[in-house]
Write a protein that holds these residues in place. Sequence first.
Motif, short mmCIF file in Angstrom:
data_model
loop_
_atom_site.label_atom_id
_atom_site.label_comp_id
_atom_site.label_asym_id
_atom_site.label_seq_id
_atom_site.Cartn_x
_atom_site.Cartn_y
_atom_site.Cartn_z
N ALA A 87 31.85 49.73 28.56
CA ALA A 87 31.75 48.92 29.76
C ALA A 87 33.01 49.10 30.61
N ALA A 88 32.89 48.72 31.89
CA ALA A 88 34.06 48.69 32.77
C ALA A 88 34.84 47.42 32.49
N ASP A 89 36.15 47.53 32.53
CA ASP A 89 37.01 46.39 32.24
C ASP A 89 37.69 45.86 33.49
N ARG A 90 38.58 46.66 34.09
CA ARG A 90 39.37 46.20 35.25
C ARG A 90 40.03 47.42 35.88
N PHE A 91 40.55 47.24 37.10
CA PHE A 91 41.41 48.22 37.72
C PHE A 91 42.85 47.83 37.45
N ASP A 92 43.65 48.79 36.96
CA ASP A 92 45.03 48.48 36.62
C ASP A 92 45.93 48.52 37.86
N GLN A 93 47.24 48.37 37.66
CA GLN A 93 48.18 48.29 38.78
C GLN A 93 48.26 49.58 39.57
N GLU A 107 46.19 69.20 33.86
CA GLU A 107 47.21 68.53 34.65
C GLU A 107 47.10 67.01 34.58
N LEU A 108 46.01 66.51 34.03
CA LEU A 108 45.94 65.06 33.81
C LEU A 108 46.82 64.70 32.62
N TYR A 109 47.37 63.49 32.67
CA TYR A 109 48.32 63.12 31.63
C TYR A 109 47.67 62.20 30.60
N PHE A 110 47.29 61.00 31.01
CA PHE A 110 46.68 60.05 30.05
C PHE A 110 45.78 59.07 30.80
N ASP A 111 46.39 58.19 31.61
CA ASP A 111 45.59 57.20 32.35
C ASP A 111 44.66 57.91 33.33
N GLY A 112 43.41 57.50 33.35
CA GLY A 112 42.43 58.10 34.24
C GLY A 112 41.63 59.22 33.63
N GLU A 113 42.03 59.66 32.43
CA GLU A 113 41.32 60.75 31.75
C GLU A 113 39.83 60.44 31.62
N GLU A 114 39.50 59.25 31.14
CA GLU A 114 38.12 58.96 30.77
C GLU A 114 37.23 58.71 31.98
N TRP A 145 25.18 54.14 40.26
CA TRP A 145 24.69 54.09 38.89
C TRP A 145 25.62 53.28 37.99
N SER A 146 26.92 53.51 38.14
CA SER A 146 27.89 52.88 37.24
C SER A 146 28.22 51.44 37.63
N GLY A 147 27.96 51.08 38.89
CA GLY A 147 28.31 49.74 39.35
C GLY A 147 29.78 49.59 39.67
N VAL A 148 30.45 50.69 40.02
CA VAL A 148 31.88 50.67 40.31
C VAL A 148 32.12 51.33 41.66
N ASN A 149 32.96 50.69 42.49
CA ASN A 149 33.39 51.30 43.74
C ASN A 149 34.89 51.56 43.62
N PHE A 150 35.28 52.83 43.63
CA PHE A 150 36.67 53.19 43.37
C PHE A 150 37.59 52.84 44.53
N ALA A 151 37.18 53.11 45.75
CA ALA A 151 38.04 52.85 46.90
C ALA A 151 38.29 51.37 47.10
N ARG A 152 37.27 50.56 46.82
CA ARG A 152 37.43 49.11 47.00
C ARG A 152 37.84 48.39 45.71
N ALA A 153 37.93 49.13 44.61
CA ALA A 153 38.30 48.57 43.31
C ALA A 153 37.39 47.40 42.94
N GLU A 154 36.09 47.63 43.07
CA GLU A 154 35.09 46.61 42.77
C GLU A 154 34.27 47.01 41.55
N ILE A 155 33.94 46.03 40.72
CA ILE A 155 33.15 46.26 39.50
C ILE A 155 32.01 45.25 39.47
N SER A 156 30.79 45.72 39.30
CA SER A 156 29.64 44.81 39.23
C SER A 156 29.61 44.11 37.87
N GLU A 157 28.90 43.02 37.81
CA GLU A 157 28.73 42.30 36.55
C GLU A 157 27.99 43.16 35.53
#
Length: 276
Positions: A91-97, A145-152, A250-262
């Motif tokens: 599941a989606a959890d949250r957008f980090d800092q 070139e990816l390091y860790f955060d954002g990999e998944e 499909w995923s219920g996530v908007n990356f630019a607006r940092a929004e996550i559906s229930e």
Amino acid sequence: AFPEHPQINVCSFAAADSQGACWARRQAQGFYDGEHFLLQIDSHMRAVKHWDELMLQTWRDCGDAHAVLSVYPNGFQLPNQLQTATLPVMAADRFDQNGILKLKGIGRYRLPEDQPDCPIPSAFIAGGFLFGPGSIISDVPYDPELYFDGEEIALSARLWTHGYNLYCPNRLLLFHLYKTSQDNALDVATHWGDHPDWNQRNRCSLKRVHTLLGSLHTAPPSVRACIANTDDLDPYGLGTLRSLSMYQQWSGVNFARAEISEEAKNAQFKAIPDSS
């Protein structure tokens, strides 16, 4: 101390030369030699008896030649105390800092009484347990070139837009040794603990993830200002079979607006959509 075996190949690097987890996964993909399937896991894991036959059966139960199985596995305690009470989903959890989507595992189904009949449609992958067609390596190679955060989340969007469909297994297959608050952090070696320049490397990596997901204009200033080459994303970019907009729907996530559906927070995804 690896045993001699014709099916084991080893490629050794000095630890000081490592560039992080995603770089290491890309090195491992160099062993691919046309096999039908890819299994990517972390170290320190356990498996159920006959895990290989059960993995293949679970994949076949998807009824989908483009199926990819992935989930955060349940944990285990040393030496072999497995957590088998629930079945996890992604599941989606949250957008980090840094504006990067963090994922989580939910133990939705109690076992054995609530075990689903077939794998569960999903929108996200876990880097430490991914099983699917070997063609993933040529179609969606790991970005070194990816390091860790954002990999998944980057790989989730790339797989989906390349036409692969994501599922959580409907049975327990693998288990992971998770670090707990009781563990002594001094006993755990990390790449960032050994490399003082890790933060700069990570910021450059985050810029690549935001560029990929169309959210660079809303990323933190420290990420946007990072001098990172994003012109070489083509081999590690999104696919053309389905769009980023379709993936967000499909995923219920908007990356630019940092929004996550229930629904995304509860891992409730409907039937796999087509590419039309």
